[in-house]
Design a protein around this motif. Structure first.
Motif, PDB file in Angstrom:
ATOM      1  N   GLU A 169      27.409  -6.372  71.731  1.00  7.40           N
ATOM      2  CA  GLU A 169      27.868  -7.750  71.506  1.00  7.40           C
ATOM      3  C   GLU A 169      26.727  -8.742  71.728  1.00  7.40           C
ATOM      4  O   GLU A 169      26.544  -9.675  70.943  1.00  7.40           O
ATOM      5  CB  GLU A 169      29.041  -8.076  72.434  1.00  7.40           C
ATOM      6  N   THR A 170      25.971  -8.541  72.777  1.00  9.22           N
ATOM      7  CA  THR A 170      24.862  -9.449  73.090  1.00  9.22           C
ATOM      8  C   THR A 170      23.775  -9.372  72.024  1.00  9.22           C
ATOM      9  O   THR A 170      23.271 -10.407  71.570  1.00  9.22           O
ATOM     10  CB  THR A 170      24.281  -9.129  74.480  1.00  9.22           C
ATOM     11  N   LEU A 171      23.401  -8.167  71.607  1.00  4.96           N
ATOM     12  CA  LEU A 171      22.383  -8.023  70.566  1.00  4.96           C
ATOM     13  C   LEU A 171      22.834  -8.653  69.258  1.00  4.96           C
ATOM     14  O   LEU A 171      22.045  -9.338  68.584  1.00  4.96           O
ATOM     15  CB  LEU A 171      22.035  -6.548  70.345  1.00  4.96           C
ATOM     16  N   HIS A 172      24.086  -8.454  68.888  1.00  4.35           N
ATOM     17  CA  HIS A 172      24.593  -9.068  67.659  1.00  4.35           C
ATOM     18  C   HIS A 172      24.531 -10.590  67.742  1.00  4.35           C
ATOM     19  O   HIS A 172      24.096 -11.253  66.795  1.00  4.35           O
ATOM     20  CB  HIS A 172      26.021  -8.601  67.356  1.00  4.35           C
ATOM     21  N   ALA A 173      24.952 -11.149  68.862  1.00  5.11           N
ATOM     22  CA  ALA A 173      24.926 -12.603  69.021  1.00  5.11           C
ATOM     23  C   ALA A 173      23.492 -13.136  68.962  1.00  5.11           C
ATOM     24  O   ALA A 173      23.217 -14.143  68.292  1.00  5.11           O
ATOM     25  CB  ALA A 173      25.585 -13.002  70.343  1.00  5.11           C
ATOM     26  N   ALA A 174      22.569 -12.470  69.652  1.00  5.62           N
ATOM     27  CA  ALA A 174      21.176 -12.925  69.675  1.00  5.62           C
ATOM     28  C   ALA A 174      20.537 -12.832  68.287  1.00  5.62           C
ATOM     29  O   ALA A 174      19.870 -13.769  67.839  1.00  5.62           O
ATOM     30  CB  ALA A 174      20.363 -12.108  70.684  1.00  5.62           C
ATOM     31  N   VAL A 175      20.750 -11.711  67.600  1.00  4.72           N
ATOM     32  CA  VAL A 175      20.156 -11.533  66.267  1.00  4.72           C
ATOM     33  C   VAL A 175      20.788 -12.495  65.261  1.00  4.72           C
ATOM     34  O   VAL A 175      20.094 -13.081  64.447  1.00  4.72           O
ATOM     35  CB  VAL A 175      20.264 -10.060  65.816  1.00  4.72           C
ATOM     36  N   ASP A 176      22.101 -12.683  65.340  1.00  7.45           N
ATOM     37  CA  ASP A 176      22.758 -13.652  64.441  1.00  7.45           C
ATOM     38  C   ASP A 176      22.186 -15.044  64.651  1.00  7.45           C
ATOM     39  O   ASP A 176      21.925 -15.766  63.675  1.00  7.45           O
ATOM     40  CB  ASP A 176      24.274 -13.660  64.670  1.00  7.45           C
ATOM     41  N   TYR A 177      21.959 -15.419  65.890  1.00  2.50           N
ATOM     42  CA  TYR A 177      21.370 -16.721  66.178  1.00  2.50           C
ATOM     43  C   TYR A 177      19.974 -16.851  65.582  1.00  2.50           C
ATOM     44  O   TYR A 177      19.656 -17.830  64.907  1.00  2.50           O
ATOM     45  CB  TYR A 177      21.329 -16.956  67.700  1.00  2.50           C
ATOM     46  N   VAL A 178      19.153 -15.837  65.786  1.00  2.00           N
ATOM     47  CA  VAL A 178      17.779 -15.865  65.282  1.00  2.00           C
ATOM     48  C   VAL A 178      17.741 -15.896  63.762  1.00  2.00           C
ATOM     49  O   VAL A 178      16.937 -16.604  63.158  1.00  2.00           O
ATOM     50  CB  VAL A 178      16.982 -14.657  65.842  1.00  2.00           C
ATOM     51  N   LEU A 179      18.618 -15.122  63.130  1.00  2.00           N
ATOM     52  CA  LEU A 179      18.614 -15.061  61.659  1.00  2.00           C
ATOM     53  C   LEU A 179      19.179 -16.328  61.017  1.00  2.00           C
ATOM     54  O   LEU A 179      18.889 -16.610  59.855  1.00  2.00           O
ATOM     55  CB  LEU A 179      19.401 -13.841  61.169  1.00  2.00           C
ATOM     56  N   SER A 180      19.981 -17.082  61.757  1.00  2.00           N
ATOM     57  CA  SER A 180      20.663 -18.226  61.139  1.00  2.00           C
ATOM     58  C   SER A 180      20.102 -19.586  61.507  1.00  2.00           C
ATOM     59  O   SER A 180      20.581 -20.599  60.997  1.00  2.00           O
ATOM     60  CB  SER A 180      22.149 -18.182  61.495  1.00  2.00           C
ATOM     61  N   THR A 181      19.123 -19.660  62.384  1.00  2.00           N
ATOM     62  CA  THR A 181      18.621 -20.957  62.819  1.00  2.00           C
ATOM     63  C   THR A 181      17.123 -21.085  62.612  1.00  2.00           C
ATOM     64  O   THR A 181      16.405 -20.120  62.439  1.00  2.00           O
ATOM     65  CB  THR A 181      18.912 -21.209  64.326  1.00  2.00           C
ATOM     66  N   ARG A 182      16.691 -22.314  62.646  1.00  2.00           N
ATOM     67  CA  ARG A 182      15.257 -22.620  62.607  1.00  2.00           C
ATOM     68  C   ARG A 182      14.827 -22.932  64.031  1.00  2.00           C
ATOM     69  O   ARG A 182      14.949 -24.057  64.482  1.00  2.00           O
ATOM     70  CB  ARG A 182      14.980 -23.841  61.744  1.00  2.00           C
ATOM     71  N   LEU A 183      14.375 -21.958  64.740  1.00  2.00           N
ATOM     72  CA  LEU A 183      13.901 -22.181  66.107  1.00  2.00           C
ATOM     73  C   LEU A 183      12.538 -22.818  66.096  1.00  2.00           C
ATOM     74  O   LEU A 183      11.725 -22.578  65.276  1.00  2.00           O
ATOM     75  CB  LEU A 183      13.827 -20.846  66.863  1.00  2.00           C
TER      76      LEU A 183
END
Length: 183
Positions: A169-183
């Motif tokens: 769950e944590t890896l999915h949330a972190a990767v989804d965040y990285v793939l969907s945002t402009r950090l």
């Protein structure tokens, strides 16, 4: 690499490596002008041996799953339960307990830097494919490495829930965040 394998916390000085390899310090410095360059090269080699076959280039698999698989490779090095506790005890003994010295700081930053570079590489591959929006892959990698550090600590601690479930769950949330945002 043999010296690092014998003592992961060892300071790999150019002089000590040259003596062990049976070459002159000048000859080794030609290829590795600083201790940092030498340490980085050794850590890159160790990482390649420990985690062969990155799936990051497998375009038949969605980018999200490839990145999660690569991050899991890093986590697998931490072990689970007793193995994870032993690994974290060694990290504590090597980098925290003796206090902050230039030597242990440099050794820790070399290990952490290699993890950061590896994650940045994966993100660059995905960015070049168009799977990640433009942005700062260095910041994204730092975020993911921080998540990995936290998950590896969780592997060493007692848990009520399945580590695999919460980790996924944590890896999915972190990767989804990285793939969907402009950090």
């Amino acid at each position: 690499m043999a010296m690092f394998g014998e003592d992961p916390g060892a300071r790999l000085s150019v002089r000590a490596v040259a003596a062990r390899a049976g070459v002159s310090t000048g000859s080794l410095r030609y290829h590795f002008p600083t201790q940092r360059v030498l340490q980085d090269a050794v850590l890159a080699g160790v990482y390649d041996v420990l985690t062969p076959g990155d799936r990051i280039h497998d375009r038949a698999t969605p980018a999200r799953e490839r990145l999660i698989d690569c991050l899991r490779q890093v986590l697998s090095l931490a072990g689970v339960g007793d193995q994870a506790r032993a690994a974290w005890a060694e990290i504590f003994k090597t980098y925290i307990e003796p206090g902050h010295t230039d030597e242990n700081r440099a050794a820790y930053l070399a290990v952490q830097g290699e993890a950061q570079r590896r994650v940045e590489y994966w993100l660059t591959v995905l960015k070049n494919e168009g799977a990640i929006a433009d942005g700062d892959n260095r910041r994204r990698a730092r975020f993911l490495v921080t998540v990995l550090n936290g998950l590896s600590i969780e592997r060493a601690l007692p848990a009520e829930e399945s580590i695999l479930t919460t980790e996924t769950e944590t890896l999915h949330a972190a990767v989804d965040y990285v793939l969907s945002t402009r950090l």
